[in-house]
Motif scaffolding. Structure first.
Motif, mmCIF file in Angstrom:
data_model
loop_
_atom_site.group_PDB
_atom_site.id
_atom_site.type_symbol
_atom_site.label_atom_id
_atom_site.label_comp_id
_atom_site.label_asym_id
_atom_site.label_seq_id
_atom_site.Cartn_x
_atom_site.Cartn_y
_atom_site.Cartn_z
ATOM 1 N N GLY A 28 0.808 32.884 7.972
ATOM 2 C CA GLY A 28 -0.426 33.998 7.715
ATOM 3 C C GLY A 28 -1.275 33.284 6.800
ATOM 4 O O GLY A 28 -1.232 31.735 6.058
ATOM 5 N N ALA A 34 4.083 44.256 17.332
ATOM 6 C CA ALA A 34 3.505 45.054 16.799
ATOM 7 C C ALA A 34 4.983 45.034 15.956
ATOM 8 O O ALA A 34 5.731 45.369 16.458
ATOM 9 C CB ALA A 34 3.203 46.459 16.728
ATOM 10 N N CYS A 64 -3.117 42.523 9.648
ATOM 11 C CA CYS A 64 -3.909 42.117 10.060
ATOM 12 C C CYS A 64 -5.050 43.841 10.232
ATOM 13 O O CYS A 64 -5.716 42.661 10.195
ATOM 14 C CB CYS A 64 -3.150 43.492 11.678
HETATM 15 N N1 LIG Z 1 3.226 41.666 11.002
HETATM 16 C C1 LIG Z 1 2.741 41.411 12.621
HETATM 17 O O1 LIG Z 1 3.212 42.349 12.486
HETATM 18 C C2 LIG Z 1 1.926 40.579 13.103
HETATM 19 C C3 LIG Z 1 1.136 41.317 14.222
HETATM 20 C C4 LIG Z 1 0.668 40.370 15.286
HETATM 21 C C5 LIG Z 1 0.414 38.625 15.043
HETATM 22 N N2 LIG Z 1 0.250 38.766 13.377
HETATM 23 C C6 LIG Z 1 -0.583 37.161 12.380
HETATM 24 O O2 LIG Z 1 0.372 36.319 12.715
HETATM 25 C C7 LIG Z 1 0.670 35.255 11.443
HETATM 26 C C8 LIG Z 1 1.931 35.758 10.345
HETATM 27 O O3 LIG Z 1 1.918 36.764 9.688
HETATM 28 P P1 LIG Z 1 3.591 37.619 9.210
HETATM 29 O O4 LIG Z 1 3.220 38.992 8.943
HETATM 30 O O5 LIG Z 1 4.541 36.898 10.477
HETATM 31 O O6 LIG Z 1 3.179 36.637 7.814
HETATM 32 P P2 LIG Z 1 4.563 36.740 6.976
HETATM 33 O O7 LIG Z 1 3.671 36.668 5.466
HETATM 34 O O8 LIG Z 1 4.571 37.592 6.851
HETATM 35 O O9 LIG Z 1 4.842 35.194 7.133
HETATM 36 C C9 LIG Z 1 4.463 33.673 7.494
HETATM 37 C C10 LIG Z 1 5.732 33.036 6.721
HETATM 38 O O10 LIG Z 1 5.191 32.065 6.520
HETATM 39 C C11 LIG Z 1 5.470 31.115 4.677
HETATM 40 N N3 LIG Z 1 4.960 30.280 4.756
HETATM 41 C C12 LIG Z 1 3.940 29.737 5.129
HETATM 42 N N4 LIG Z 1 3.364 28.198 4.439
HETATM 43 C C13 LIG Z 1 4.631 28.106 5.158
HETATM 44 C C14 LIG Z 1 4.672 26.553 5.169
HETATM 45 N N5 LIG Z 1 4.139 25.132 4.192
HETATM 46 N N6 LIG Z 1 6.540 26.232 5.486
HETATM 47 C C15 LIG Z 1 7.336 27.103 6.071
HETATM 48 N N7 LIG Z 1 6.843 29.013 5.833
HETATM 49 C C16 LIG Z 1 5.585 28.843 5.400
HETATM 50 C C17 LIG Z 1 5.460 32.051 4.155
HETATM 51 O O11 LIG Z 1 6.262 32.135 3.157
HETATM 52 C C18 LIG Z 1 6.219 33.566 4.986
HETATM 53 O O12 LIG Z 1 7.467 33.964 4.597
HETATM 54 C C19 LIG Z 1 -0.328 36.332 11.061
HETATM 55 O O13 LIG Z 1 -1.708 35.406 10.855
HETATM 56 C C20 LIG Z 1 -0.217 37.314 11.325
HETATM 57 O O14 LIG Z 1 -1.736 37.867 11.258
HETATM 58 C C21 LIG Z 1 1.263 39.175 12.539
#
Ligand SMILES: NC(=O)c1ccc[n+]([C@@H]2O[C@H](COP(=O)([O-])OP(=O)(O)OC[C@H]3O[C@@H](n4cnc5c(N)ncnc54)[C@H](O)[C@@H]3O)[C@@H](O)[C@H]2O)c1
Length: 439
Positions: free
Chosen positions: A96, A166, A271
């Motif tokens: 993210g 979602a 988001c």
């Molecule tokens: N949460 C949702 O429902 C959702 C839905 C659609 C899109 N998105 C998009 O998807 C992406 C991820 O969202 P999320 O909610 O899963 O985020 P999140 O923060 O829950 O997960 C991201 C993970 O990446 C890890 N991370 C960061 N840098 C890293 C690295 N260099 N190596 C390994 N791990 C690393 C973090 O520790 C974290 O656990 C974002 O861009 C978000 O906007 C999220």
């Protein structure tokens, strides 16, 4: 099984709300999976089969799927993107973009992409699935690969696939939600399609440009933010007219081309509230102003403090010289979620505390993290001058089915229902001497 023998080993970088269920979806389809998570605390929980996510697939909770994957020997947890990438045929990045005081921080995403590109063996596919400001794939991934002397479309493949699931429906939506794909060359597009189709059964639409794919995701989120602002303003207009806003929306949505979302305590999560900060720099770069989008964002941002102040004025009138006590059910950023990031419910609690109220909040799904949070509804409502129903959780709904329990609140207390928990709240609460306000 993976459709192509070329893409049997899949790395997923970032095992958060998206990456964890996505990596497990690949495992379910027979791939060998390397999940990279650089947060040691989260990784150690996952290694023990522990996750707080509320996802499930066909009734099987995500923790059970994770445990089965770990036991299979085909699902590996590693600490760095490089380590995962080196062992895989394709890497999917779901890191993210945090939002700090100075705006979006692309540092962690760029860092992860750099690790991946540097570790990518010849013939590797890098598929970015994070939501990104338009232009990021070109500027932060394509440019990086070229700067490293990689031949894109020949010895490394790059594509962008906006993530549209979602929270709470991830496994099903990875399979059933139509997918958008963008790439800078045909070979990358073909590789990305093969990797996506390991999991998805839905249509895959090719974007004419990577930037269009990036922008489509950003505007999907902005549209939801605006749509909720419309519902929020409708709610404000309905209240003095004593018309149930949820009923109006239910009626309007019987029209086949209308899809109004619902009002609530505000808009939360990473988001929607941040969507505009992905879009505005792009619009401004092209000299475009977006007054409607800005106004909608303001409308939604105003809701938590307004809700807190309104509940507090009722609570203060009852409390006299004592500190007003406010109970809160639901801290998650939306119904049935464990995600409290940028949650309007949390903002309501903090506003109330800032204004001198004693807040007692309950949310069994949100891991304990707030001084004012405890998993005891009876503790929260005891003597409370107001109860705010902010985001639904199944356990709290069951508890509230026994409405006379609310008789433990202060006489004359108010129940503020931001999510239509109690459709006939007036009738239910009047015999208990409680007031009811539905937003
Ligand atoms: N949460 C949702 O429902 C959702 C839905 C659609 C899109 N998105 C998009 O998807 C992406 C991820 O969202 P999320 O909610 O899963 O985020 P999140 O923060 O829950 O997960 C991201 C993970 O990446 C890890 N991370 C960061 N840098 C890293 C690295 N260099 N190596 C390994 N791990 C690393 C973090 O520790 C974290 O656990 C974002 O861009 C978000 O906007 C999220």
């Amino acid at each position: 099984m993976p459709s192509s023998s070329q893409d049997r080993r899949i790395a997923v970088v970032g095992l958060g709300f998206v990456g964890l269920p996505l990596s497990l979806s690949y495992w379910q389809q027979g791939a060998e999976v390397f999940g990279a998570e650089n947060d040691p605390r989260l990784r150690s929980e996952l290694e023990r089969g522990v996750t707080h996510h509320l996802e499930s697939d066909d009734g099987q909770p995500i923790a059970a799927i994770l445990s089965a994957a770990l036991a299979s020997g085909r699902y590996h947890l590693v600490g760095s993107a490089a380590e995962a990438t080196r062992q895989a045929d394709a890497t999917i990045v779901t890191v993210g973009i945090p939002h700090g005081p100075t705006g979006l921080d692309l540092g962690p995403l760029r860092g992860a992409l750099q690790e991946v590109v540097d570790a990518a063996p010849p013939g590797h596919l890098v598929l970015l699935r994070s939501t990104v400001p338009p232009g990021t794939t070109r500027q932060s991934l394509l440019a990086l690969a070229r700067a490293r002397g990689r031949n894109v479309g020949e010895d490394i493949f790059i594509a962008y696939c906006p993530e549209r699931i979602a929270e709470g429906r991830a496994f099903r939506e990875f399979r059933e939600m139509p997918v958008i794909l963008g790439a800078f060359d045909e070979a990358s597009l073909a590789r990305a399609r093969a990797v996506v189709e390991v999991v998805t059964r839905a249509s895959v639409t090719t974007s004419a440009s990577v930037e269009a794919a990036e922008l489509s995701k950003v505007i999907e989120n902005v549209q939801r933010d605006v749509n909720i602002a419309v519902a929020q303003e409708l709610a404000r207009a309905c209240e003095p007219a004593d018309i149930d806003v949820f009923e109006v929306i239910r009626l309007a949505n019987t029209h086949t081309r209308v899809h109004l979302l619902e009002p609530g305590p505000g808009v939360g999560g990473f988001c929607l509230p941040l969507a505009l900060s992905y879009f505005l720099p792009f619009a401004q770069e092209h000299g475009v102003v977006t007054p409607t989008l800005l106004a909608a964002r303001r409308t939604n941002a105003e809701v938590p403090p307004l809700l807190a102040e309104r509940a507090l004025s009722h609570a203060r009138a009852l409390a006299g010289d004592a500190a007003p006590r406010v109970a809160v059910f639901g801290l998650a950023m939306k119904d049935y979620s464990n995600d409290a990031r940028l949650s309007p419910a949390v903002e309501v609690c903090e506003t109330l505390r800032g204004l001198g109220a004693e807040v007692r909040a309950v949310d069994p799904a949100v891991p304990p993290q707030f001084a004012f949070q405890r998993d005891e509804p009876a503790w929260a409502i005891e003597g409370a001058h107001a109860l705010l129903l902010l985001s639904r959780q199944t356990a709290l709904e069951s508890w509230l089915e026994d409405v006379p329990r609310l008789g433990a609140m202060h006489p004359g207390a108010i129940v503020v229902d931001a999510r239509n928990w109690l459709p006939h709240g007036d009738e239910l609460l009047a015999p208990l001497g409680l007031a009811y306000w539905k937003i």
